[in-house]
Design a protein around this motif. Structure first.
Motif, PDB file in Angstrom:
ATOM      1  N   GLY A   1     -25.294   2.448  24.330  1.00 54.62           N
ATOM      2  CA  GLY A   1     -24.635   2.812  23.087  1.00 54.62           C
ATOM      3  C   GLY A   1     -25.193   1.701  22.022  1.00 54.62           C
ATOM      4  O   GLY A   1     -25.665   1.945  20.945  1.00 54.62           O
ATOM      5  N   TRP A   2     -25.248   0.460  22.460  1.00 55.55           N
ATOM      6  CA  TRP A   2     -25.554  -0.751  21.438  1.00 55.55           C
ATOM      7  C   TRP A   2     -27.134  -0.818  21.256  1.00 55.55           C
ATOM      8  O   TRP A   2     -27.497  -1.187  20.244  1.00 55.55           O
ATOM      9  N   ARG A   3     -27.915  -0.239  22.354  1.00 56.98           N
ATOM     10  CA  ARG A   3     -29.130  -0.154  22.031  1.00 56.98           C
ATOM     11  C   ARG A   3     -29.608   0.986  20.854  1.00 56.98           C
ATOM     12  O   ARG A   3     -30.423   0.666  19.699  1.00 56.98           O
ATOM     13  N   ILE A   4     -28.877   1.931  21.085  1.00 52.75           N
ATOM     14  CA  ILE A   4     -28.842   3.066  19.791  1.00 52.75           C
ATOM     15  C   ILE A   4     -28.470   2.522  18.721  1.00 52.75           C
ATOM     16  O   ILE A   4     -29.185   2.707  17.579  1.00 52.75           O
ATOM     17  N   TYR A   5     -27.698   1.633  18.612  1.00 49.53           N
ATOM     18  CA  TYR A   5     -27.120   0.927  17.189  1.00 49.53           C
ATOM     19  C   TYR A   5     -28.185   0.113  16.910  1.00 49.53           C
ATOM     20  O   TYR A   5     -28.552   0.269  15.404  1.00 49.53           O
ATOM     21  N   ALA A   6     -28.863  -0.620  17.613  1.00 50.09           N
ATOM     22  CA  ALA A   6     -29.936  -1.558  17.219  1.00 50.09           C
ATOM     23  C   ALA A   6     -31.180  -0.722  16.754  1.00 50.09           C
ATOM     24  O   ALA A   6     -31.815  -1.166  15.634  1.00 50.09           O
ATOM     25  N   ASP A   7     -31.441   0.156  17.323  1.00 45.05           N
ATOM     26  CA  ASP A   7     -32.642   1.247  16.785  1.00 45.05           C
ATOM     27  C   ASP A   7     -31.978   1.734  15.283  1.00 45.05           C
ATOM     28  O   ASP A   7     -32.924   1.950  14.149  1.00 45.05           O
ATOM     29  N   PHE A   8     -30.799   2.142  15.229  1.00 41.11           N
ATOM     30  CA  PHE A   8     -30.277   2.428  13.776  1.00 41.11           C
ATOM     31  C   PHE A   8     -30.530   1.353  12.728  1.00 41.11           C
ATOM     32  O   PHE A   8     -31.174   1.418  11.779  1.00 41.11           O
ATOM     33  N   LEU A   9     -30.246  -0.205  13.123  1.00 39.63           N
ATOM     34  CA  LEU A   9     -30.464  -0.696  12.148  1.00 39.63           C
ATOM     35  C   LEU A   9     -31.979  -1.213  11.910  1.00 39.63           C
ATOM     36  O   LEU A   9     -32.296  -1.440  10.614  1.00 39.63           O
ATOM     37  N   LEU A  10     -32.793  -1.008  13.018  1.00 43.04           N
ATOM     38  CA  LEU A  10     -34.165  -1.166  12.580  1.00 43.04           C
ATOM     39  C   LEU A  10     -34.631   0.076  11.766  1.00 43.04           C
ATOM     40  O   LEU A  10     -35.588  -0.322  10.694  1.00 43.04           O
ATOM     41  N   GLY A  11     -34.170   1.307  12.011  1.00 45.14           N
ATOM     42  CA  GLY A  11     -34.757   2.182  11.105  1.00 45.14           C
ATOM     43  C   GLY A  11     -34.149   2.213   9.671  1.00 45.14           C
ATOM     44  O   GLY A  11     -34.710   2.871   8.941  1.00 45.14           O
ATOM     45  N   ALA A  12     -32.980   1.444   9.562  1.00 43.75           N
ATOM     46  CA  ALA A  12     -32.670   1.378   7.992  1.00 43.75           C
ATOM     47  C   ALA A  12     -33.159   0.162   7.473  1.00 43.75           C
ATOM     48  O   ALA A  12     -33.023  -0.253   6.348  1.00 43.75           O
ATOM     49  N   GLY A  13     -34.014  -0.452   8.080  1.00 43.38           N
ATOM     50  CA  GLY A  13     -35.066  -1.490   7.456  1.00 43.38           C
ATOM     51  C   GLY A  13     -34.260  -3.081   7.755  1.00 43.38           C
ATOM     52  O   GLY A  13     -34.662  -3.920   6.979  1.00 43.38           O
ATOM     53  N   HIS A  14     -33.375  -3.395   8.616  1.00 39.96           N
ATOM     54  CA  HIS A  14     -32.748  -4.486   8.777  1.00 39.96           C
ATOM     55  C   HIS A  14     -33.590  -5.386  10.076  1.00 39.96           C
ATOM     56  O   HIS A  14     -33.376  -4.808  11.052  1.00 39.96           O
ATOM     57  N   SER A  15     -34.009  -6.380   9.559  1.00 38.00           N
ATOM     58  CA  SER A  15     -34.662  -7.354  10.369  1.00 38.00           C
ATOM     59  C   SER A  15     -34.220  -8.768  10.526  1.00 38.00           C
ATOM     60  O   SER A  15     -34.659  -9.560  11.276  1.00 38.00           O
TER      61      SER A  15
END
Length: 370
Positions: A140-154
């Motif tokens: 689940g938390w990897r999916i959340y991390a992918d969401f962050l990246l997709g939203a432009g957060h680095s």
């Protein structure tokens, strides 16, 4: 990893009820609202099982014990439930508590179907006695991390309290985000006041703050402080562990609690069973049911199917996990051996990243699925 013979008292054939033990956090410091939703799902499913003939004509009975987020208390409850002759143990929300319960159930030879806890290492060694419905934290938390990246957060800050669960979450995020060009800075909520935390976020240039912290303290005051700091007007606040799922979050934070993405384990659309159960849970809870309530319902649904098919002998129950094929509220449930997971795992329940709509706090927006 062999399944040992059943312990004495594991099977009763005198026509009395079939008993399932339930571990649920119902008092502080446990997350009481999560426990209430979990129990509502468990109880509703028990009622439905009994309305359709019980377990071969015997009523199903839930024996509830309050874990209160205390691992020692949960382990003692498993001992007591085993002595009472329950066919299996179900439930638990808090990961560290579920780990203690799983270890004790494994030692006693008592089947444990974990409803909600996500910590990958639920037991130290592979076991046949324990199965789990909730997705593993790493999934689940990897999916959340992918969401962050997709939203432009680095540039991501993690504000965490000390615990095995929060430390595991931080490691999963760092291991997934860093190779993809993001940075993760850790901030210790024990050492920082809300004002000092805001200063640190500005100093690090963070664009996202993830709250790996208990609710309501210190999560609620942290959100309020960040929302009121004009320097952080554009920062995303996230709560992957699901704190905003429950009504208490919205009641305590109001508008400040909206637009905070979290993980939820529901499909985009429920099927006929899910819709019926949602209606019944809403009536029972007097509010919209959380995903935790559905986890509770699915837990009893699985155990009832196993007990009807294989009897109440504990060893036969534990041996049946790989043969489960049950239609739950959120899809068909099957258990398998998953790399890195020491228990029988449903791989996977549906995963969403959602938030509360700023325009309507009781409405959830689906931001990402995995």
């Amino acid at each position: 990893m062999s399944t040992p013979p059943s312990r004495p008292g594991a099977e009763r054939t005198d026509g009395s009820s079939v008993r399932i033990g339930a571990l649920v956090p119902l008092t502080r410091p446990g997350w009481v609202e999560a426990g209430q939703h979990l129990l509502a799902g468990l109880e509703l499913a028990v009622g439905d099982v009994n309305d359709t003939g019980g377990i071969d004509g015997r009523p199903l009975e839930l024996v509830v014990r309050d874990s209160a987020a205390d691992p020692d208390r949960a382990a003692a409850a498993v001992d007591e439930l085993a002595r009472l002759g329950v066919a299996a143990v179900a439930g638990e929300y808090h990961s560290v508590v579920a780990r203690a319960a799983a270890a004790r159930a494994d030692a006693l030879g008592l089947p444990f179907l974990c409803s909600s806890a996500v910590l990958d290492a639920l037991t130290e060694q592979p076991t046949d006695w324990v199965a789990r419905l909730a997705p593993a934290q790493s999934h689940g938390w990897r999916i959340y991390a992918d969401f962050l990246l997709g939203a432009g957060h680095s540039r991501i800050a993690v504000a965490a309290e000390p615990s095995v669960y929060w430390a595991s979450g931080t490691r999963i995020l760092r291991d997934h985000l860093t190779p993809r060009g993001a940075t993760v800075v850790e901030l210790d909520l024990r050492a920082l006041t809300p004002t000092a935390l805001c200063d640190a976020l500005v100093d690090h240039g963070a664009t996202a703050l993830l709250l790996l912290a208990g609710h309501p303290e210190p999560a609620v005051p942290t959100v309020k402080a960040v929302r009121r700091d004009q320097r952080l007007a554009d920062i995303l606040i996230g709560a992957p562990a699901g704190q905003p799922e429950f009504a208490e979050w919205a009641a305590l934070l109001g508008d400040d609690g909206a637009a905070i993405p979290f993980l939820r384990y529901l499909p985009e659309r429920l099927g006929p069973l899910g819709i019926r159960v949602e209606t019944a849970l809403r009536e029972r809870l007097a509010q919209a049911p959380s995903f935790v309530a559905f986890e509770g319902y699915d837990t009893v649904t699985v155990l009832a199917d196993v007990l009807r098919s294989h009897g109440t002998d504990r060893a036969r129950t534990a041996a049946s996990w790989p043969r489960v094929a049950v239609e739950g509220t959120r899809g068909q449930i099957r258990f398998s051996r998953t790399p890195g997971i020491t228990v029988w795992q449903w791989a996977w329940a549906p995963v969403q990243v959602v938030d509360r709509d700023p325009a309507e706090a009781d409405r959830f927006r689906i931001l990402h699925t995995g």
